[in-house]
Structure formats: C-alpha cells, structure tokens
Enzyme design. Structure first.
Site, PDB file in Angstrom:
ATOM      1  N   LYS A  82       0.740  -1.285  -0.264  1.00 53.73           N
ATOM      2  CA  LYS A  82       0.304  -0.053  -0.026  1.00 53.73           C
ATOM      3  C   LYS A  82       0.877   0.937  -0.123  1.00 53.73           C
ATOM      4  O   LYS A  82       2.413   1.252   0.080  1.00 53.73           O
ATOM      5  CB  LYS A  82      -0.674   0.107   0.949  1.00 53.73           C
ATOM      6  CG  LYS A  82      -0.322  -0.146   2.315  1.00 53.73           C
ATOM      7  CD  LYS A  82      -0.986   0.019   4.202  1.00 53.73           C
ATOM      8  CE  LYS A  82      -0.287  -0.089   5.228  1.00 53.73           C
ATOM      9  NZ  LYS A  82      -0.728   0.364   6.071  1.00 53.73           N
ATOM     10  N   ARG A 126      -9.814   0.122  15.089  1.00 50.03           N
ATOM     11  CA  ARG A 126     -10.440   0.800  13.605  1.00 50.03           C
ATOM     12  C   ARG A 126     -11.475   0.531  12.889  1.00 50.03           C
ATOM     13  O   ARG A 126     -12.215   0.705  12.606  1.00 50.03           O
ATOM     14  CB  ARG A 126      -9.107   0.820  12.856  1.00 50.03           C
ATOM     15  CG  ARG A 126      -8.320   1.538  11.569  1.00 50.03           C
ATOM     16  CD  ARG A 126      -7.345   2.211  11.406  1.00 50.03           C
ATOM     17  NE  ARG A 126      -6.514   0.453  11.220  1.00 50.03           N
ATOM     18  CZ  ARG A 126      -5.178   0.855  10.797  1.00 50.03           C
ATOM     19  NH1 ARG A 126      -4.607   1.236  10.229  1.00 50.03           N
ATOM     20  NH2 ARG A 126      -5.138  -0.821   9.598  1.00 50.03           N
ATOM     21  N   HIS A 175      -6.109  -6.387  13.489  1.00 51.39           N
ATOM     22  CA  HIS A 175      -4.130  -6.586  12.991  1.00 51.39           C
ATOM     23  C   HIS A 175      -4.357  -5.401  14.415  1.00 51.39           C
ATOM     24  O   HIS A 175      -4.940  -4.757  15.327  1.00 51.39           O
ATOM     25  CB  HIS A 175      -5.067  -4.873  12.314  1.00 51.39           C
ATOM     26  CG  HIS A 175      -3.848  -4.053  11.831  1.00 51.39           C
ATOM     27  ND1 HIS A 175      -2.234  -4.673  11.424  1.00 51.39           N
ATOM     28  CD2 HIS A 175      -3.458  -2.728  11.978  1.00 51.39           C
ATOM     29  CE1 HIS A 175      -1.557  -3.593  10.961  1.00 51.39           C
ATOM     30  NE2 HIS A 175      -2.240  -3.051  11.577  1.00 51.39           N
ATOM     31  N   ARG A 220       0.824 -10.581   7.282  1.00 57.10           N
ATOM     32  CA  ARG A 220       1.092  -9.289   6.035  1.00 57.10           C
ATOM     33  C   ARG A 220       2.350  -8.179   6.673  1.00 57.10           C
ATOM     34  O   ARG A 220       1.761  -8.211   7.808  1.00 57.10           O
ATOM     35  CB  ARG A 220      -0.607  -8.777   6.676  1.00 57.10           C
ATOM     36  CG  ARG A 220      -1.898  -9.156   6.101  1.00 57.10           C
ATOM     37  CD  ARG A 220      -3.185  -8.350   6.731  1.00 57.10           C
ATOM     38  NE  ARG A 220      -2.507  -7.686   7.842  1.00 57.10           N
ATOM     39  CZ  ARG A 220      -2.897  -8.341   9.801  1.00 57.10           C
ATOM     40  NH1 ARG A 220      -3.962  -9.408   9.126  1.00 57.10           N
ATOM     41  NH2 ARG A 220      -3.428  -7.173   9.945  1.00 57.10           N
ATOM     42  N   TYR A 270      15.716  31.092   2.609  1.00 61.38           N
ATOM     43  CA  TYR A 270      14.060  32.342   2.727  1.00 61.38           C
ATOM     44  C   TYR A 270      14.508  32.691   4.779  1.00 61.38           C
ATOM     45  O   TYR A 270      14.905  32.344   4.903  1.00 61.38           O
ATOM     46  CB  TYR A 270      12.635  31.723   2.664  1.00 61.38           C
ATOM     47  CG  TYR A 270      12.653  31.336   1.155  1.00 61.38           C
ATOM     48  CD1 TYR A 270      12.499  30.291   0.849  1.00 61.38           C
ATOM     49  CD2 TYR A 270      12.367  32.178   0.503  1.00 61.38           C
ATOM     50  CE1 TYR A 270      12.113  30.037  -0.917  1.00 61.38           C
ATOM     51  CE2 TYR A 270      11.834  31.694  -0.684  1.00 61.38           C
ATOM     52  CZ  TYR A 270      11.553  30.487  -0.872  1.00 61.38           C
ATOM     53  OH  TYR A 270      11.290  31.013  -1.907  1.00 61.38           O
ATOM     54  N   CYS A 280      14.120  24.810   0.405  1.00 62.25           N
ATOM     55  CA  CYS A 280      12.741  25.354  -0.103  1.00 62.25           C
ATOM     56  C   CYS A 280      11.635  24.793  -0.616  1.00 62.25           C
ATOM     57  O   CYS A 280      11.962  23.370  -0.346  1.00 62.25           O
ATOM     58  CB  CYS A 280      13.333  26.624  -1.074  1.00 62.25           C
ATOM     59  SG  CYS A 280      15.090  27.352  -0.083  1.00 62.25           S
ATOM     60  N   ASP A 308      11.689  23.648  -3.768  1.00 65.35           N
ATOM     61  CA  ASP A 308      12.656  23.093  -4.546  1.00 65.35           C
ATOM     62  C   ASP A 308      13.830  22.217  -4.354  1.00 65.35           C
ATOM     63  O   ASP A 308      14.930  22.121  -5.145  1.00 65.35           O
ATOM     64  CB  ASP A 308      11.868  23.771  -6.105  1.00 65.35           C
ATOM     65  CG  ASP A 308      10.848  24.198  -6.258  1.00 65.35           C
ATOM     66  OD1 ASP A 308      10.576  25.142  -6.044  1.00 65.35           O
ATOM     67  OD2 ASP A 308      10.078  23.406  -6.101  1.00 65.35           O
TER      68      ASP A 308
END
Ligand SMILES: Cc1ncc(COP(=O)(O)O)cc1O
Length: 391
Positions: A39, A138, A168, A224, A270, A317, A319
């Site tokens: 997942k 859950r 679980h 699992r 920044y 930043c 990027d």
C-alpha cells in the site's frame, strides 16, 4: 535518453527486498505464507516493482489499502491475489469484481448490499476477508455475535465468498506485550466461536511485521509483511531485539546544482536565517519540501558528501536546499546522499524520522511523484519509473 531531467532520484535495491523476504521466510513456520503489503505505493518504494519482486521471491499475495491501488497493480499485469485492507465503498464492488480483488468486510448491511449489486448483472463473485477489531479500534467486528452474523450473512451470498478472517495489532512493536497478547487471545476466542458454530475457517492472518518477528508461531496461514519487507524495523525496540537482520532498500540521492565559496559573509535561503562564513563552501541541491523532503529538516538535517556529514544551511525551500560544506571544495554534479549510505556513513530513515518527530514508516511515504525511482539489482540500475512523466 534519460527518463528524468533533474538529478534527484530514489534508489530501490531489489536484492534487499528479496533478502528481507527470505529472512522472514526463514523466521516463520514453513506453512506460513507471506502477503506483501505494498500500500501507499509500496511505502514510497514503488508498489508495482516491489510487488513483482516479492511475488517472484515467494510471497503468496499482495495487500493494499485502497481499491485504486489494486487497480494499478492489475494494470501492471500482476495476477496474484490482492487483498484491499481498508474500507471500500459498496458502490465500488463491481470494480473489485472486474479486477478479481478480495475486499475486507465487517458489516452485514455492506455484505448484503454488495451481494445484491453483484447479483443484479451477474458479476463475477469476489472473496471477502472478515475483519475483527480485537483492540486496534479502527475497522472490524468487536463481538462474537457480530462476527457470527457477518459470517452467516456471507454464507447466504452467491456472489461473495468468505476467504479470510483477520485482525490487526496496535502494539505488537512494544516491549510490553499485555495489549498484543490480549488482542491475540480475543482473536483466538473469535476463531473458537466460529469452530463451535461448525464454520470451516478460511485463511487466518493476524501478524504485521512486529508480530511476525516477536510471535512467529502466530503466523497462522499468512502474515501481512509491510515495513520489514523494505528493510525497516517497526520500532527501535524491535530493531534492538535484532531477532531478524534486515537490509534497508531505499536511498535518496541528488547531485550538486550550484556551489560557491563565501569570499565575504552572506546569508542563505528564505528568512536569511543562516550566515555563510568567509571561505565556507555552500552547495545548492535540487530537492525540496515539494518532493517530500520536509521543511522541518531546515537547519537540522544533514547530507553525505564524499563520505562525510554536512549540515543543511538555512531553510529548506520548495524545490532546493543549501548545505554547508565548510571548507570542503566541491563541484557541480558531484553526488550527495540525502537518505542512505556513502562510504562508512549512513543517514537512515530512522534518523530522519527522529528529526521529524515521526516514525520511519512516514519518511519514504512522503517522497512523491516528482522523484523518479531507479530499481537496482546487483548494484546496477535495471529499471526506472518516473511517476511525473510515466503513466
Ligand atoms: C491491516 C494492516 N495489516 C498489515 C500492515 C503492515 O504493517 P507493517 O508495515 O507494520 O508490517 C498494515 C495494515 O494496515
């Protein structure tokens, strides 16, 4: 032609994935199978490539959280059994039937409506794993009465087949085993109630990575396997137990985009929160928080260059980031490791998780579509998948 235009990439070592799977196969009873949990796009490693590698390495099936994630695996040609672990809206039941994917159920109303929808146009039947909530709070039935009602409802259905029952664990990765043992005892009482009602049990499973390590004899029909498949431990406690030795599969790397030496002091990034000192080398790296490299690493994170650690200079930043190489001269295109090993040094996902105040699970899941994944075997790149440019 290279399939990506920015020199920042994730490396996924498929040999490590295979080795981790083998480690758990040796740790578990021979009869216990392995359901590889892929997942969240394989915990950020790439669900298709990891899923195929796990199946080739002996996993019996795959698990995802969402039906949409199962769709991606089927589109990639994976025909192995796939279980959707989370809630699936009943309106999506036809899609599950067409994909021949197993779903999780725990409600008589959902089961009845799902069966009606599949019957209406004579769709293919699908497998259902019944979820029991023994203490995760859950999803799942919480009483023997509700469990028997769900199983009875399934047995009335012509288009739904009862193919599994699971639970679980919430605390399997902790030193205090009170909660996990209480959950397992309750799960066993659910199984006993089904036997006493003359039900033939389908596939039974309860272990995640932590429980598979700590309680291998609770493996039942399958475990699992999530975080352990990727070479990460569910908690520091489980890592220190070291009952299984795992190989981290992921590295995050980049190349210097720009480098300069401070002839006179100047501020960096920044907010001008970092002041470069005279003769200090500052390198700019093409990765930022829009890639999933958290802004919380500003002034805290480190990178590896030439096998040594160097601090991030100033704020991360969107990027790019800047790092201080102190007095070490560097050149554009030199490789830098953000997560992983270089020489004798390593920046582990556990370290990054600590800096971010989270768990290692979240760190690779943050790495998003802007970063291509390079798949390695024998330390050579055998495939590249770039979510941004490849569909
Ligand atoms: C229902 C369920 N089952 C299993 C997993 C895998 O857990 P680990 O990553 O800790 O192995 C996750 C999950 O949500």
């Amino acid at each position: 032609m290279k399939s990506f235009c920015r020199d920042t990439w994730v490396e996924v070592d498929l040999d490590a994935i295979r080795a981790n799977l083998e480690t758990f196969k040796r740790h578990l009873p021979e009869k216990t199978g392995i359901m590889a949990v892929v997942k969240a796009d394989g915990y950020g490693h790439g669900a298709v490539h990891v899923g195929k590698e796990a199946l080739a390495g002996g996993a019996d099936s795959l698990a995802v959280a969402l039906l949409d994630e199962a769709l991606i695996l089927r589109r990639a040609g994976i025909t192995a059994p796939i279980l959707v672990l989370g809630y699936t809206p009943v309106e999506s039941i036809v899609t599950a039937s067409e994909l021949e994917v197993e779903l999780t159920a725990y409600s008589v109303e959902w089961i009845t409506e799902a069966n009606d929808i599949l019957q209406k146009n004579d769709h293919k039947p699908i497998g259902i794993h019944v979820k029991t909530d023994t203490g995760m709070g859950r999803l799942g039935v919480r009483t023997k009465e509700d469990l028997l009602a769900v199983v009875d409802a399934l047995e009335e259905c012509s288009k739904l087949k009862w193919t599994g029952i699971f639970t679980h664990f919430a605390c399997a990765d902790e030193p205090d085993t009170t909660h996990v043992r209480r959950q397992h005892d309750l799960f066993q009482s659910f199984l006993q109630a089904l036997r006493e009602a003359n039900k033939t049990l389908p596939s039974v499973h309860c272990c995640n990575t932590a429980a598979a390590i700590a309680f291998p004899d609770w493996g039942y029909d399958t475990i699992r396997l999530g975080i352990g498949l990727y070479g990460l431990y569910p908690s520091l406690y489980m890592k220190e137990r070291a009952e299984v030795i795992l190989a981290p599969a992921l590295a995050l790397k980049t190349r210097i985009a720009h480098v300069k030496k401070a002839d006179e002091p100047f501020t960096v990034s920044y907010g001008a929160t970092y002041a470069a000192k005279p003769d200090e080398w500052i390198a700019t790296l093409p990765i930022g928080y829009a890639d999933g490299y958290s802004r919380l690493l500003s002034k805290r994170g480190e990178v590896l260059y030439n096998g040594s650690r160097y601090p991030i200079a100033g704020r991360v930043c969107m990027d790019q980031i800047m790092v201080s190489l102190n007095s070490t001269e560097a050149a554009v295109n030199d490789e830098v490791v953000l997560y992983g090993k270089q020489g004798d040094e390593e920046i582990s996902l556990d370290e990054i998780a600590d800096l971010l105040g989270t768990i290692n699970y979240e760190v690779p899941c943050m790495l998003n579509y802007r970063i291509p994944r390079l798949y390695l075997r024998d330390q050579k790149v055998t495939d590249v998948f770039h979510p941004l440019t490849m569909k």
